[in-house]
Write an enzyme that holds these catalytic residues in place. Structure first.
Site, PDB file in Angstrom:
ATOM      1  N   ARG A  87      11.459   2.329   3.605  1.00 58.41           N
ATOM      2  CA  ARG A  87      10.809   1.674   4.732  1.00 58.41           C
ATOM      3  C   ARG A  87      11.757   0.583   5.191  1.00 58.41           C
ATOM      4  NH1 ARG A  87       5.233   1.233   5.873  1.00 58.41           N
ATOM      5  NH2 ARG A  87       4.720  -0.451   7.319  1.00 58.41           N
ATOM      6  N   ARG A 125       0.799  -1.216   0.000  1.00 61.73           N
ATOM      7  CA  ARG A 125       0.000   0.000   0.000  1.00 61.73           C
ATOM      8  C   ARG A 125       0.834   1.269   0.000  1.00 61.73           C
ATOM      9  NH1 ARG A 125      -5.262   0.024   2.196  1.00 61.73           N
ATOM     10  NH2 ARG A 125      -5.856  -2.151   2.251  1.00 61.73           N
TER      11      ARG A 125
END
Ligand SMILES: [Zn+2]
Lengths: 321, 153
Positions: free
Chosen positions: A118, A68
């Site tokens: 991330r 996402r």
């Protein structure tokens, strides 16, 4: 608290930093710059937006998978006309071969103009921001920070109410382990007269260290029953309670019922109460709310792209050193 | 440097070296850890009467001065202690150790998932109210007991 701030360069003295690492770095002014940039871009036609990062490259380095978030950043980059490079999983990256994070970031910062990353390791984004020649945007570092989620939450509230000051906001569910609500509480403490209602099981209450950070800057009350406060709220921010948090499955079942939200739990709510949720949801947020005017969570998810566009556009010309 | 109390002499004064006075009771053992292995003679007193503190610890190290890093670590775990440098039975330098605001490389992070425990990077902590230490990288907070046990020796 004293934090190292980089000299203001290339930002026209706008943001007080050149990397988006942690909500703890933000002043209210920084947040407002980002929200107004997002507002500006939302009104801009796609053709015009496509020119903004034309010829630039955005790297998305996902050492930990998160489809996402990655899609949201890549959509934002493409909407602004940037090229995208990157990987989705540490298994295919050089990290697997034992290359240090610092080295990976140094190399990539020669290819890309902005690095979105991330990582499952906490503090990875801070370290990256110190070795990268180009701006770093933290898209999550373990259970530590995920500042773009907080920014899109704030943007969503401001868009729905035209303001953030003076609102009464309920944080509901797991307030202990959810980094999303910690950062949100921290950010809301930068605004004026926001009231927080912290509704959670006693064992999943907001941790003391987060309370210390917001103490004296925002008024809050703690509660275990939503029904007592539902009438007062402008926003209800729902988070999931995970089964793993409970040693006793019976205890979990009890809590699950009480901290699940459906249309009925909103009967006494203000007409313009907005329900938010970082998504994905499981059963803590009933689909019977989706069609009501209270549901703001799909809008919230959509706002992720626009807020990320704003960050990319603000950071595109930053020269760090 | 005569450490005399009503009951007599607790520690024999030293001619040359370093003394650390006004250590909170229990911190002398950590100070010994910080000083580490040495050829110098070290004398320690634990829980001796003190006008200032009620009770205190003392550490005397003969013929040795401490490194800046060692002094910074002692300041972190025992702020308020007094450090004296002794030459020919005279105190030639006396300083009161103050709690630092920022510590670099002196302690390790309690969070096993912190980047500083994964990659070779110098730790940085900010000392906040109530002597809590916040990691510059992972932002986790350690209590004084936590970091006293995590001195990088
Ligand atoms: Zn750490």
């Amino acid at each position: 608290m004293a934090r190292k701030k980089r000299p203001k360069k290339g930002l026209g003295g706008q943001l007080s930093f050149s990397d988006i690492v942690s909500i703890s770095d933000f002043s209210r002014n920084d947040i407002e710059i980002i929200l107004s940039e997002a507002k500006k871009l939302e009104k801009m036609p796609l053709q015009a937006k496509k020119q903004l990062l034309f010829g630039k490259t955005v790297a998305t380095l996902f050492f930990e998978p998160s489809t996402r978030t990655k899609l949201s950043f890549e959509t934002a980059a493409q909407n602004l006309g940037a090229g995208v490079i990157g990987f989705a999983d540490a298994n295919v990256s050089s990290a697997k071969k034992g290359e240090s994070l610092s080295d990976t970031i140094r190399v990539v910062s020669d290819y890309a103009d902005i690095i979105v990353m991330r990582h499952y390791i906490e503090g990875a984004a801070r370290l990256a921001s110190e070795v990268s020649k180009k701006p770093i945007i933290n898209a999550g570092d373990g259970s530590n920070q995920h500042p773009t989620q907080t920014l899109l939450d704030l943007y969503t509230v401001e868009k729905a109410f035209g303001k953030i000051d003076g609102l009464t906001i309920g944080l509901f569910g797991d307030l202990r382990y959810g980094r999303t609500v910690h950062s949100l509480a921290q950010a809301l403490a930068l605004f004026n007269d926001v009231g927080l209602v912290l509704i959670s099981p006693e064992t999943l209450a907001l941790p003391d260290y987060v309370k210390k950070q917001i103490e004296g800057r925002i008024k809050y009350i703690e509660a275990q029953e939503l029904s007592e406060f539902i009438k007062e709220l402008d926003v209800l921010y729902v988070t999931r309670i995970q089964k793993e948090r409970f040693a006793d499955p019976v205890e979990y079942e009890k809590v699950k019922g009480k901290y699940g939200l459906n249309k009925k739990s909103l009967e006494k709510a203000k007409e313009n109460l907005k329900v938010m949720h970082p998504l994905p949801r499981v059963d803590e947020l009933s689909t019977d709310i989706d069609q009501t005017k209270h549901a703001l969570y799909f809008e919230q998810a959509k706002n992720g792209v626009i807020v990320r566009e704003a960050l990319l556009n603000l950071l595109k010309d930053v020269k760090k050193w | 440097m005569v450490k005399k109390t009503k009951d007599g002499l607790y520690i024999k004064p030293i001619e040359k070296g370093t003394t650390i006075d006004h250590l909170p009771v229990g911190t002398a053992l950590h100070v010994l850890n910080i000083i580490g292995k040495t050829d110098s003679a070290i004398t320690v007193a634990i829980g001796v009467p003190s006008r200032k503190l009620g009770k205190k610890d003392l550490v005397f190290v003969e013929n040795k001065t401490l490194s800046n890093e060692q002094i910074a670590q002692i300041a972190l775990i025992a702020p308020g202690a007094t450090l004296n440098i002794i030459e020919k039975n005279e105190v030639i330098l006396k300083s009161r150790l103050e709690m630092p605001k920022k510590v670099v490389g002196l302690i390790t992070c309690i969070n096993p998932k912190c980047i500083t425990n994964m990659e070779s990077v110098e730790t940085i902590f900010y000392i906040e109210n109530n002597a809590l230490a916040r990691c510059h990288y992972c932002e986790k907070i350690m209590s004084k007991d936590d970091y006293t046990a995590r001195l990088r020796l």
